[in-house]
Design a protein around this motif. Structure first.
Motif, PDB file in Angstrom:
ATOM      1  N   CYS A 103       0.821  -1.216   0.000  1.00  0.00           N
ATOM      2  CA  CYS A 103       0.000   0.000   0.000  1.00  0.00           C
ATOM      3  C   CYS A 103       0.854   1.265   0.000  1.00  0.00           C
ATOM      4  N   TRP A 104       2.134   1.122  -0.264  1.00  0.00           N
ATOM      5  CA  TRP A 104       3.091   2.238  -0.314  1.00  0.00           C
ATOM      6  C   TRP A 104       3.302   2.897   1.055  1.00  0.00           C
ATOM      7  N   ASP A 105       3.103   2.134   2.139  1.00  0.00           N
ATOM      8  CA  ASP A 105       3.508   2.628   3.450  1.00  0.00           C
ATOM      9  C   ASP A 105       5.016   2.476   3.580  1.00  0.00           C
ATOM     10  N   LEU A 106       5.664   3.494   4.102  1.00  0.00           N
ATOM     11  CA  LEU A 106       7.124   3.510   4.183  1.00  0.00           C
ATOM     12  C   LEU A 106       7.621   2.517   5.226  1.00  0.00           C
ATOM     13  N   ASN A 147       4.125  19.255 -12.205  1.00  0.00           N
ATOM     14  CA  ASN A 147       3.231  18.543 -13.129  1.00  0.00           C
ATOM     15  C   ASN A 147       2.261  17.667 -12.338  1.00  0.00           C
ATOM     16  N   LEU A 148       1.562  18.282 -11.383  1.00  0.00           N
ATOM     17  CA  LEU A 148       0.715  17.529 -10.453  1.00  0.00           C
ATOM     18  C   LEU A 148      -0.383  16.752 -11.179  1.00  0.00           C
ATOM     19  N   GLY A 149      -1.050  17.370 -12.141  1.00  0.00           N
ATOM     20  CA  GLY A 149      -2.108  16.659 -12.854  1.00  0.00           C
ATOM     21  C   GLY A 149      -1.588  15.424 -13.559  1.00  0.00           C
ATOM     22  N   GLN A 150      -0.455  15.566 -14.227  1.00  0.00           N
ATOM     23  CA  GLN A 150       0.147  14.453 -14.950  1.00  0.00           C
ATOM     24  C   GLN A 150       0.617  13.364 -13.980  1.00  0.00           C
ATOM     25  N   TRP A 151       1.282  13.772 -12.888  1.00  0.00           N
ATOM     26  CA  TRP A 151       1.812  12.797 -11.940  1.00  0.00           C
ATOM     27  C   TRP A 151       0.678  12.098 -11.194  1.00  0.00           C
ATOM     28  N   ARG A 152      -0.364  12.855 -10.812  1.00  0.00           N
ATOM     29  CA  ARG A 152      -1.504  12.269 -10.114  1.00  0.00           C
ATOM     30  C   ARG A 152      -2.178  11.212 -10.986  1.00  0.00           C
ATOM     31  N   ARG A 158      -1.471   3.562 -11.399  1.00  0.00           N
ATOM     32  CA  ARG A 158      -0.606   2.574 -10.760  1.00  0.00           C
ATOM     33  C   ARG A 158      -1.307   1.898  -9.580  1.00  0.00           C
ATOM     34  N   VAL A 159      -2.038   2.679  -8.785  1.00  0.00           N
ATOM     35  CA  VAL A 159      -2.768   2.100  -7.659  1.00  0.00           C
ATOM     36  C   VAL A 159      -3.867   1.172  -8.163  1.00  0.00           C
ATOM     37  N   ARG A 160      -4.551   1.565  -9.223  1.00  0.00           N
ATOM     38  CA  ARG A 160      -5.599   0.691  -9.772  1.00  0.00           C
ATOM     39  C   ARG A 160      -5.002  -0.638 -10.253  1.00  0.00           C
ATOM     40  N   ARG A 161      -3.845  -0.587 -10.898  1.00  0.00           N
ATOM     41  CA  ARG A 161      -3.197  -1.826 -11.339  1.00  0.00           C
ATOM     42  C   ARG A 161      -2.793  -2.688 -10.147  1.00  0.00           C
TER      43      ARG A 161
END
Length: 252
Positions: A103-106, A147-152, A158-161
């Motif tokens: 879940c991308w927790d550090l 580039n927040l829109g692009q990166w978001r 990626r999360v959906r995958r």
């Protein structure tokens, strides 16, 4: 039902899976409907074919009346695997690198990564610190991302995958939370020589542009190890490479 759920998730037919797992389609049908109980070995063969994560495999064993076969240890108890994680993180200096769970927790970070994450507000700094929440939350790094829109848009894909591949608990809630953050519409924001979607942001040390690579362990048998990824952020331009080499406290 678990077998059927994962077979449909993988978009595989009963015949396809039964042939690959070396059992009859009729037997697989009986397993899916509960008319037959698979052995632990059969569970692993079916899960191998369906690429089921170790955490979910343990659910298969429990549902069949067996004890879980894949242990789950904290990172601190993984012995040589923990040493390998620490070695990779240290070896990536001065490039920021982090070890995260599904879940991308550090879980761990090298000095360069800690430098960029040090200014987060307490409610985002954790523990646990979630790398995606820290990056996209309006009170986190979002205001610094050019580039927040692009990166978001890239992060949400990626999360959906990841959710589709792992069905990991907590990922659906995280996705819903990230989708709820306000953000500009994605644009290309790409230079003609961009090789990947970069993360472009302002930091206290200057503007940076990163591309990233993810490293995972091969053939894990522990749930924690199966879910660990080491993400390294490499400079996407010469200016970022020079800035990273000049960061205080990092080893070039």
């Amino acid at each position: 039902m678990l077998v059927k759920r994962w077979r449909e998730r993988r978009r595989r037919s009963q015949l396809d899976v039964s042939l690959a797992a070396e059992l009859s389609a009729k037997h697989l049908s009986y397993i899916e409907t509960g008319r037959a109980n698979p052995s632990p070995e059969m569970i692993e063969r079916i899960c191998d074919e369906l690429d089921v994560p170790l955490r979910e495999r343990n659910r298969f064993h429990l549902a069949a009346g067996f004890a879980p076969v894949h242990p789950e240890r904290p990172l601190a108890d993984l012995g040589v695997a923990q040493d390998a994680v620490r070695a990779v993180l240290a070896g990536m200096e001065p490039n920021p690198a982090v070890a995260v769970n599904v879940c991308w927790d550090l879980l761990a970070a090298n000095q360069a990564a800690q430098t960029f994450l040090g200014g987060l507000p307490a409610d985002l700094a954790g523990p646990p610190l979630n790398m995606l929440r820290a990056t996209l939350h309006p009170d986190g790094l979002a205001s610094q991302v050019h580039n927040l829109g692009q990166w978001r848009a890239h992060v949400l894909r990626r999360v959906r995958r990841q959710l589709e591949r792992t069905a990991a608990q907590g990922l659906a809630d995280l996705l819903s939370e990230l989708e709820g953050y306000g953000a500009p519409e994605p644009t290309t924001n790409a230079a003609i020589d961009d090789l990947v979607v970069p993360l472009r942001m302002t930091t206290p040390y200057g503007d940076v542009a990163f591309l990233y690579a993810a490293t995972v362990f091969g053939s894990p048998r522990d749930v924690t190890l199966d879910e660990i990824a080491i993400e390294t952020f490499f400079p996407a331009d010469t200016a970022t490479a020079q800035l990273l080499r000049s960061l205080p406290g990092t080893r070039a």
